[in-house]
Design a protein around this motif. Structure first.
Motif, short mmCIF file in Angstrom:
data_model
loop_
_atom_site.label_atom_id
_atom_site.label_comp_id
_atom_site.label_asym_id
_atom_site.label_seq_id
_atom_site.Cartn_x
_atom_site.Cartn_y
_atom_site.Cartn_z
N PHE A 47 42.64 36.53 41.76
CA PHE A 47 41.76 36.79 40.60
C PHE A 47 42.50 37.26 39.35
CE2 PHE A 47 39.39 37.28 44.49
CZ PHE A 47 38.30 36.46 44.25
N THR A 48 43.80 37.38 39.44
CA THR A 48 44.56 37.89 38.29
C THR A 48 45.64 36.90 37.88
OG1 THR A 48 46.18 39.03 39.68
CG2 THR A 48 44.22 40.28 39.04
N LYS A 49 46.07 37.03 36.65
CA LYS A 49 47.22 36.24 36.21
C LYS A 49 48.45 36.78 36.93
CE LYS A 49 45.14 34.73 31.98
NZ LYS A 49 44.94 34.91 30.56
N PRO A 50 49.53 36.01 37.03
CA PRO A 50 50.70 36.47 37.79
C PRO A 50 51.15 37.87 37.34
CG PRO A 50 50.98 34.19 37.14
CD PRO A 50 49.72 34.66 36.47
N LEU A 51 51.44 38.71 38.34
CA LEU A 51 51.83 40.09 38.05
C LEU A 51 53.33 40.16 37.83
CD1 LEU A 51 49.83 41.82 40.93
CD2 LEU A 51 49.08 41.47 38.58
N ASN A 52 53.75 41.02 36.89
CA ASN A 52 55.20 41.20 36.78
C ASN A 52 55.69 42.07 37.94
OD1 ASN A 52 55.42 44.01 36.07
ND2 ASN A 52 54.77 43.50 34.00
N ASN A 53 56.98 42.06 38.14
CA ASN A 53 57.57 42.71 39.30
C ASN A 53 57.25 44.19 39.39
OD1 ASN A 53 58.88 41.96 41.52
ND2 ASN A 53 60.96 42.06 40.69
N HIS A 54 57.31 44.86 38.25
CA HIS A 54 57.08 46.31 38.22
C HIS A 54 55.65 46.64 38.66
CE1 HIS A 54 57.28 50.46 37.20
NE2 HIS A 54 56.44 50.36 36.18
N LYS B 251 39.07 40.15 28.51
CA LYS B 251 39.46 39.28 29.65
C LYS B 251 40.31 40.04 30.68
CE LYS B 251 37.94 35.24 27.90
NZ LYS B 251 37.10 35.76 26.85
N THR B 252 39.84 41.25 30.99
CA THR B 252 40.55 42.06 31.99
C THR B 252 39.59 42.39 33.12
OG1 THR B 252 39.95 44.12 30.88
CG2 THR B 252 42.05 43.10 30.26
N ILE B 253 40.16 42.84 34.23
CA ILE B 253 39.34 43.22 35.38
C ILE B 253 39.98 44.43 36.08
CG2 ILE B 253 40.53 41.58 36.94
CD1 ILE B 253 36.78 42.43 37.03
N GLY B 254 39.12 45.34 36.53
CA GLY B 254 39.61 46.48 37.31
C GLY B 254 39.61 46.11 38.79
N ILE B 255 40.69 46.39 39.46
CA ILE B 255 40.83 46.02 40.88
C ILE B 255 41.03 47.28 41.72
CG2 ILE B 255 42.23 44.81 42.58
CD1 ILE B 255 41.00 42.75 40.89
N ARG B 256 40.27 47.36 42.84
CA ARG B 256 40.42 48.46 43.79
C ARG B 256 40.73 47.92 45.18
NH1 ARG B 256 40.14 52.99 45.09
NH2 ARG B 256 38.10 53.92 45.38
N VAL B 257 41.60 48.61 45.90
CA VAL B 257 41.74 48.40 47.35
C VAL B 257 41.68 49.79 47.97
CG1 VAL B 257 43.13 47.48 49.25
CG2 VAL B 257 43.22 46.36 47.02
N PRO B 258 40.47 50.28 48.25
CA PRO B 258 40.35 51.67 48.74
C PRO B 258 40.92 51.84 50.14
CG PRO B 258 38.22 50.77 48.05
CD PRO B 258 39.17 49.63 48.15
N ASP B 259 41.37 53.03 50.43
CA ASP B 259 41.86 53.35 51.77
C ASP B 259 40.64 53.76 52.61
OD1 ASP B 259 43.40 53.86 53.93
OD2 ASP B 259 44.31 55.70 53.15
N ASN B 260 39.78 52.78 52.86
CA ASN B 260 38.57 53.02 53.65
C ASN B 260 38.23 51.73 54.39
OD1 ASN B 260 35.50 52.80 54.03
ND2 ASN B 260 35.75 54.97 53.60
N ASN B 261 38.22 51.80 55.71
CA ASN B 261 38.04 50.59 56.52
C ASN B 261 36.65 49.98 56.40
OD1 ASN B 261 40.60 50.59 57.52
ND2 ASN B 261 40.10 51.82 59.33
#
Length: 204
Positions: free
Chosen positions: A77-84, A116-126
């Motif tokens: 869902f995102t444009k290519p991320l830079n390495n950092h 044209k931005t989006i907030g992304i979460r990957v919570p530490d919750n199963n």
């Protein structure tokens, strides 16, 4: 529907039931590693609009986020991320962070603000991650707030159910929530910036 799930080992049958609700345009309140969230399948425009009405937010102006299962899911869902940025996210996810990233064309139009931005979460919750994995799409993420001037976020799922039972289809009881939101990092320019300091500590 009020469903008790345990983060260590969410019941598969209940996960399937909740995912069916999401697939049919339902609204779900779910636990994360920070505060409780309210959301739906990001590909269901009517459901997204319903969440916006419940929260009284303007979709054209709102900075909306969604929850992905893992890093590889994010890259859909995102444009290519830079390495950092990639290394930073790899180090801190799953965790209590929201990364603001440049959105690509896979992000539904409803989500794209003028930037044209989006907030992304990957919570530490199963619980929420298993729902996303089973659904196959990200889930909209916006916080369950409290009208109380002192307590910004409701942490007790039973109180959340009392308040939202007529507005949403499912409230998941995953135990008491936190009352501190995620840390937000803007990764859309060369200079990374912490937009909000929350639960997650980070060094850019």
């Amino acid at each position: 529907m009020f469903v008790k799930l345990y983060p260590e080992n969410p019941n598969e049958k209940e996960i399937h039931k909740i995912v069916d609700v999401l697939r049919n345009g339902g609204i779900v309140i779910y636990p994360t590693d920070t505060i409780y969230g309210i959301g739906c399948d990001i590909n269901n425009a009517k459901a997204v609009e319903k969440v916006a009405r419940i929260k009284d937010i303007n979709l054209k102006k709102a900075n909306l986020s969604f929850i992905c299962y893992d890093l590889s899911h994010i890259s859909d869902f995102t444009k290519p991320l830079n390495n950092h940025v990639f290394k930073l996210m790899k180090k801190h996810l799953p965790g209590p962070y929201t990364f603001i990233l440049p959105a690509n064309s896979n992000v539904p139009k409803l989500f794209k603000n003028n930037k044209k931005t989006i907030g992304i979460r990957v919570p530490d919750n199963n619980i929420i991650r298993e729902l996303v994995k089973e659904l196959g799409n990200p889930i909209l993420s916006t916080s369950v707030r409290d009208e109380d001037d002192v307590i910004e976020y409701t942490t007790d799922p039973e109180l959340i159910y009392e308040k939202f039972a007529d507005l949403v289809d499912v409230v998941i009881d995953g135990g008491y929530g936190d009352n501190e939101p995620s840390t937000i990092i803007d990764c859309t320019s060369d200079e990374l910036e912490v937009v909000r300091y929350g639960k997650g500590e980070i060094e850019l």
